[in-house]
Design a protein around this motif. Structure first.
Motif, PDB file in Angstrom:
ATOM      1  N   UNK A  33       0.988  -1.267   0.120  1.00 52.74           N
ATOM      2  CA  UNK A  33      -0.010   0.037  -0.043  1.00 52.74           C
ATOM      3  C   UNK A  33       0.935   1.139   0.238  1.00 52.74           C
ATOM      4  N   UNK A  34       0.800   1.905  -1.095  1.00 56.26           N
ATOM      5  CA  UNK A  34       1.718   3.139  -1.358  1.00 56.26           C
ATOM      6  C   UNK A  34       3.097   2.490  -1.530  1.00 56.26           C
ATOM      7  N   UNK A  35       3.943   3.594  -1.997  1.00 55.09           N
ATOM      8  CA  UNK A  35       5.157   2.947  -2.531  1.00 55.09           C
ATOM      9  C   UNK A  35       6.287   3.928  -2.564  1.00 55.09           C
ATOM     10  N   UNK A  72       4.970   8.127  -6.531  1.00 52.97           N
ATOM     11  CA  UNK A  72       5.845   8.596  -7.787  1.00 52.97           C
ATOM     12  C   UNK A  72       6.810   7.159  -8.076  1.00 52.97           C
ATOM     13  N   UNK A  73       6.998   6.201  -7.184  1.00 58.81           N
ATOM     14  CA  UNK A  73       7.621   5.140  -7.506  1.00 58.81           C
ATOM     15  C   UNK A  73       6.808   3.694  -8.030  1.00 58.81           C
ATOM     16  N   UNK A  74       5.809   4.101  -8.411  1.00 58.56           N
ATOM     17  CA  UNK A  74       4.653   2.970  -8.801  1.00 58.56           C
ATOM     18  C   UNK A  74       5.446   2.316 -10.071  1.00 58.56           C
ATOM     19  N   UNK A  75       5.549   2.885 -10.957  1.00 58.78           N
ATOM     20  CA  UNK A  75       5.893   2.399 -12.167  1.00 58.78           C
ATOM     21  C   UNK A  75       7.296   1.552 -12.100  1.00 58.78           C
ATOM     22  N   UNK A  76       8.157   2.033 -11.461  1.00 58.28           N
ATOM     23  CA  UNK A  76       9.387   1.416 -11.273  1.00 58.28           C
ATOM     24  C   UNK A  76       9.247   0.111 -10.457  1.00 58.28           C
ATOM     25  N   UNK A  80       9.383  -4.394 -11.244  1.00 55.12           N
ATOM     26  CA  UNK A  80      10.048  -5.518 -10.263  1.00 55.12           C
ATOM     27  C   UNK A  80       8.935  -6.564  -9.752  1.00 55.12           C
ATOM     28  N   UNK A  81       7.875  -6.516 -10.033  1.00 54.90           N
ATOM     29  CA  UNK A  81       6.797  -7.335  -9.639  1.00 54.90           C
ATOM     30  C   UNK A  81       5.977  -7.826 -10.874  1.00 54.90           C
ATOM     31  N   UNK A  82       6.369  -8.875 -11.333  1.00 55.09           N
ATOM     32  CA  UNK A  82       5.973  -9.702 -12.512  1.00 55.09           C
ATOM     33  C   UNK A  82       4.493 -10.152 -12.385  1.00 55.09           C
ATOM     34  N   UNK A  83       3.771 -10.170 -11.499  1.00 54.16           N
ATOM     35  CA  UNK A  83       2.433 -10.829 -11.057  1.00 54.16           C
ATOM     36  C   UNK A  83       1.581  -9.956 -10.382  1.00 54.16           C
ATOM     37  N   UNK A  84       1.977  -8.683 -10.294  1.00 51.72           N
ATOM     38  CA  UNK A  84       1.202  -7.781  -9.417  1.00 51.72           C
ATOM     39  C   UNK A  84       0.115  -6.730 -10.341  1.00 51.72           C
ATOM     40  N   UNK A 120      12.924  10.873  -9.140  1.00 58.27           N
ATOM     41  CA  UNK A 120      13.539   9.931 -10.099  1.00 58.27           C
ATOM     42  C   UNK A 120      12.598  10.328 -11.252  1.00 58.27           C
ATOM     43  N   UNK A 121      12.479   9.975 -12.466  1.00 58.35           N
ATOM     44  CA  UNK A 121      11.750   9.913 -13.628  1.00 58.35           C
ATOM     45  C   UNK A 121      10.993   8.908 -13.474  1.00 58.35           C
ATOM     46  N   UNK A 122       9.465   9.308 -13.721  1.00 54.44           N
ATOM     47  CA  UNK A 122       8.330   8.600 -13.642  1.00 54.44           C
ATOM     48  C   UNK A 122       8.136   7.551 -14.795  1.00 54.44           C
ATOM     49  N   UNK A 123       7.665   6.553 -14.330  1.00 56.08           N
ATOM     50  CA  UNK A 123       7.639   5.468 -15.206  1.00 56.08           C
ATOM     51  C   UNK A 123       6.344   4.897 -15.502  1.00 56.08           C
ATOM     52  N   UNK A 124       5.834   4.756 -16.741  1.00 56.25           N
ATOM     53  CA  UNK A 124       4.145   4.247 -16.810  1.00 56.25           C
ATOM     54  C   UNK A 124       3.870   3.019 -16.555  1.00 56.25           C
ATOM     55  N   UNK A 125       2.891   2.596 -16.225  1.00 55.19           N
ATOM     56  CA  UNK A 125       2.286   1.337 -15.800  1.00 55.19           C
ATOM     57  C   UNK A 125       1.324   0.866 -16.986  1.00 55.19           C
ATOM     58  N   UNK A 126       1.573  -0.293 -17.537  1.00 57.94           N
ATOM     59  CA  UNK A 126       0.936  -0.758 -18.619  1.00 57.94           C
ATOM     60  C   UNK A 126      -0.769  -0.829 -18.149  1.00 57.94           C
ATOM     61  N   UNK A 127      -1.668  -0.333 -19.146  1.00 60.92           N
ATOM     62  CA  UNK A 127      -3.055  -0.181 -18.789  1.00 60.92           C
ATOM     63  C   UNK A 127      -3.791  -1.548 -18.272  1.00 60.92           C
TER      64      UNK A 127
END
Length: 310
Positions: A33-35, A72-76, A80-84, A120-127
């Motif tokens: 929960x949060x990152x 801010x670190x959600x994409x990064x 690292x979390x292949x199944x999340x 750090x540069x924000x990283x997108x999350x796949x839809x």
């Protein structure tokens, strides 16, 4: 101390014991929960190892809202979390899929150098990995129900998470800020956050009451940690919200409004911390609360400029 399989993680943002993320472990699965920020990700992965887990066992990352100290670190992290899958308020989902607007807005305030250093540069999350959580949405952590509650007031895209098994709430910024530096024999000190740009006092009062109605054993705050005796703390939050609104209204037509807000908020917090039995001086107060005072003053100013609406 770990209770109910809930691990408190200091993300390292700003200073120790300022910004927390949480890991819930249940039946071989995990939910963050949060990152925090990109720079927090090694700490979160280390916490997994400390809990005897690896990244493949994490099922969920749940965001209370998309402000960068929370998300801010959600994409990064998701990389690292292949199944999340990532769970976020419907109003915040687009900012996780395409964080460019979040970055641009924050960079306009802080500048690119500060943004790179702090977040750090924000990283997108796949839809396809993003799950929108309307009010009442249940996140199933291997049979453990985590209920998402729409809790505006700090931000319109804010949700809190009610862990039904543990009877606790993860409150993001809805249930205020409580820094351990202000703990006294009277207990914890707490104050609301009116950070720009969507402060809404009526909604915040209502969200606090909604969480309180669940009669939780404790609240888990992003800033910072597990807090108990929640009815007393809720009363203090309500009082402080009203006091801060009164300060804003008094300063509304002042030509030096922002400076007046900063001065008045500083005086308010100095008085309330002294009443709480904290014996620090004004310089120490500003060391711990100076950034919050500035942001709260900005947020109150935005609220006034919007005609006292969110």
């Amino acid at each position: 101390m770990t209770l109910h399989g809930i691990h408190v993680i200091d993300t390292g943002f700003v200073r120790p014991r300022f910004d927390a993320a949480y890991l819930i472990v249940h039946d071989g699965g995990g939910a963050f929960i949060d990152c925090g920020t990109n720079h927090s990700v090694p700490r979160l992965l280390e916490a997994l190892g400390d809990a005897g887990m690896d990244a493949s066992q994490v099922d969920w990352l749940i965001l209370t809202h998309v402000h960068l100290d929370h998300a801010g670190g959600a994409g990064e992290l998701m990389a690292h979390l292949p199944n999340a899958r990532l769970v976020v308020h419907p109003r915040g989902a687009r900012h996780m899929i395409d964080p460019s607007q979040l970055w641009a807005g924050a960079m306009a305030v802080y500048g690119e150098d500060v943004m790179e250093k702090a977040y750090g540069r924000l990283r997108p999350v796949s839809a396809e990995r993003v799950v929108e959580a309307p009010d009442g949405h249940i996140v199933d952590l291997r049979g453990r129900r985590l209920r998402c509650l729409d809790t505006p007031g700090h931000a319109r895209h804010h949700l809190a998470v009610y862990d039904e098994q543990a009877n606790v709430c993860f409150t993001g910024d809805t249930f205020g800020l409580s820094y351990r530096e202000f703990d006294t024999a009277q207990g914890l000190f707490i104050l609301p956050t009116t950070t720009p740009v969507q402060f809404d006092p009526e909604a915040l009062h209502a969200s606090i009451e909604r969480l309180l109605a669940l009669k939780p054993e404790a609240m888990y705050l992003t800033h910072f940690g597990r807090v108990e005796n929640v009815e007393r703390l809720a009363g203090k939050l309500h009082e402080m919200i009203d006091a801060m609104v009164a300060i804003a209204l008094e300063a509304e037509d002042s030509p030096g409004r922002h400076a007046q807000l900063v001065l008045a908020l500083t005086g308010l917090y100095a008085t309330r911390t002294a009443e709480h039995g904290w014996h620090g001086n004004r310089d120490e107060l500003m060391h711990w609360l100076g950034t919050d005072i500035e942001l709260n003053a900005q947020g109150l100013g935005v609220w006034l400029d919007r005609g006292r609406k969110a």
